[in-house]
Design a protein around this motif. Structure first.
Motif, PDB file in Angstrom:
ATOM      1  N   ARG A 138       0.673  -1.242   0.023  1.00 57.51           N
ATOM      2  CA  ARG A 138      -0.140   0.033   0.098  1.00 57.51           C
ATOM      3  C   ARG A 138       0.789   1.193  -0.083  1.00 57.51           C
ATOM      4  O   ARG A 138       0.279   2.209  -0.409  1.00 57.51           O
ATOM      5  N   SER A 139       2.088   1.241   0.684  1.00 53.56           N
ATOM      6  CA  SER A 139       2.962   2.418   0.676  1.00 53.56           C
ATOM      7  C   SER A 139       4.033   2.572  -0.581  1.00 53.56           C
ATOM      8  O   SER A 139       4.775   3.042  -0.483  1.00 53.56           O
ATOM      9  N   ILE A 140       3.049   2.790  -1.729  1.00 45.70           N
ATOM     10  CA  ILE A 140       3.866   3.106  -2.960  1.00 45.70           C
ATOM     11  C   ILE A 140       4.701   4.376  -2.969  1.00 45.70           C
ATOM     12  O   ILE A 140       5.511   4.421  -3.415  1.00 45.70           O
ATOM     13  N   GLY A 141       3.821   5.348  -2.526  1.00 45.92           N
ATOM     14  CA  GLY A 141       4.374   6.748  -2.325  1.00 45.92           C
ATOM     15  C   GLY A 141       5.601   6.790  -1.438  1.00 45.92           C
ATOM     16  O   GLY A 141       6.811   7.258  -1.739  1.00 45.92           O
ATOM     17  N   ASP A 142       5.759   6.022  -0.395  1.00 51.04           N
ATOM     18  CA  ASP A 142       6.985   5.993   0.394  1.00 51.04           C
ATOM     19  C   ASP A 142       7.883   5.322  -0.206  1.00 51.04           C
ATOM     20  O   ASP A 142       9.083   5.472  -0.202  1.00 51.04           O
ATOM     21  N   ALA A 143       7.620   4.250  -1.081  1.00 50.10           N
ATOM     22  CA  ALA A 143       8.481   3.359  -1.703  1.00 50.10           C
ATOM     23  C   ALA A 143       9.323   4.047  -2.873  1.00 50.10           C
ATOM     24  O   ALA A 143      10.442   3.934  -3.175  1.00 50.10           O
TER      25      ALA A 143
END
Length: 258
Positions: free
Chosen positions: A36-41
């Motif tokens: 879910r944390s694509i922005g952080d990745a």
């Protein structure tokens, strides 16, 4: 493939992020996995690239067997191979036996144990087909090393399973893959732990008076990725495992009031 390639699951935040950034700094091209944390990745990948490295984001829901199965193939397609798989992703919440739900147990089993096995199998098959070799490192938990307590039951079921498979996987994957595991303790504030409680537990909950933090785990990953290690269980916890507890240090050690 001259540059070494690493896939780190759960690499968008916390310890996984530090592992991914450390491997990037050491010259690995890094596949930064997230669900879910694509922005952080994406931020992690951009940071590695800004420092002169190579990275890309790869998304998968590891509780879905088909998505887990295809993850390693995405890395081979992007980089032409894989040298190191770090199974870091995990799900974690507080509950106890017998008050867990079947949904909680299934999700924790799928992410914390089944996914690392599926990913290792996919890595083995693609590496063997390419006549290459590699290493797998599973991030487990020090409590699996004879320091059990009642907290986080479903999480612990999955971690106990994968934590007791290091030797079997190393034997089974030979000579294509080497398989090792790291067993960390408290590293970062977790659950509802305040910063003050974390700092207090960091001193009181182990023998050294300091946590073995994410950078220590990243250093251990790099060590176990070298050719000398196979079938190794490596406890990296500042001696937390040597202090038996009746409940998790998250709840056991609270900063004194006032």
């Amino acid at each position: 493939m001259s540059q070494k390639v690493a896939l780190v699951t759960g690499a968008a935040k916390r310890t996984g992020r530090v592992i991914a950034e450390h491997l990037g700094a050491q010259g690995y091209a890094v596949a930064v996995h997230a669900h879910r944390s694509i922005g952080d990745a994406s931020e992690v990948a951009r940071g590695i690239e800004a420092r002169g490295g190579r990275a890309f984001v790869v998304a998968a829901n590891l509780s879905n067997a088909d998505e887990a199965e295809g993850l390693v193939g995405k890395v081979f397609a992007e980089y032409g191979g894989l040298d190191l798989l770090v199974n870091n992703a995990a799900v974690f919440w507080q509950e106890h036996f017998p008050d867990f739900t079947i949904e909680q147990l299934d999700e924790a089993w799928a992410v914390n144990c089944r996914a690392p096995i599926i990913l290792t199998r996919a890595f083995y098959r693609l590496a063997k087909e390419a006549s290459s070799t590699g290493a797998v490192i599973n991030i487990v938990d020090q409590k699996v090393k004879q320091n059990f307590h009642r907290d986080h039951f479903s999480y612990t079921v999955g971690k106990t399973a994968i934590g007791n498979l290091t030797e079997m996987l190393a034997i089974s994957a030979d000579p294509v893959l080497r398989v090792n595991a790291i067993f960390p303790g408290l590293m970062l504030p977790s659950d509802d732990q305040t910063q003050a409680d974390f700092e207090y537990a960091s001193k009181a909950g182990n023998l050294l008076g300091r946590v073995a933090g994410p950078q220590d785990i990243a250093d251990a990953v790099l060590l176990l990725a070298s050719p000398a290690y196979n079938g190794t269980d490596f406890v990296v916890d500042s001696g937390q495992n040597l202090i038996p507890v009746a409940k998790d240090v998250l709840y056991l050690h609270k900063a004194p009031l006032g």
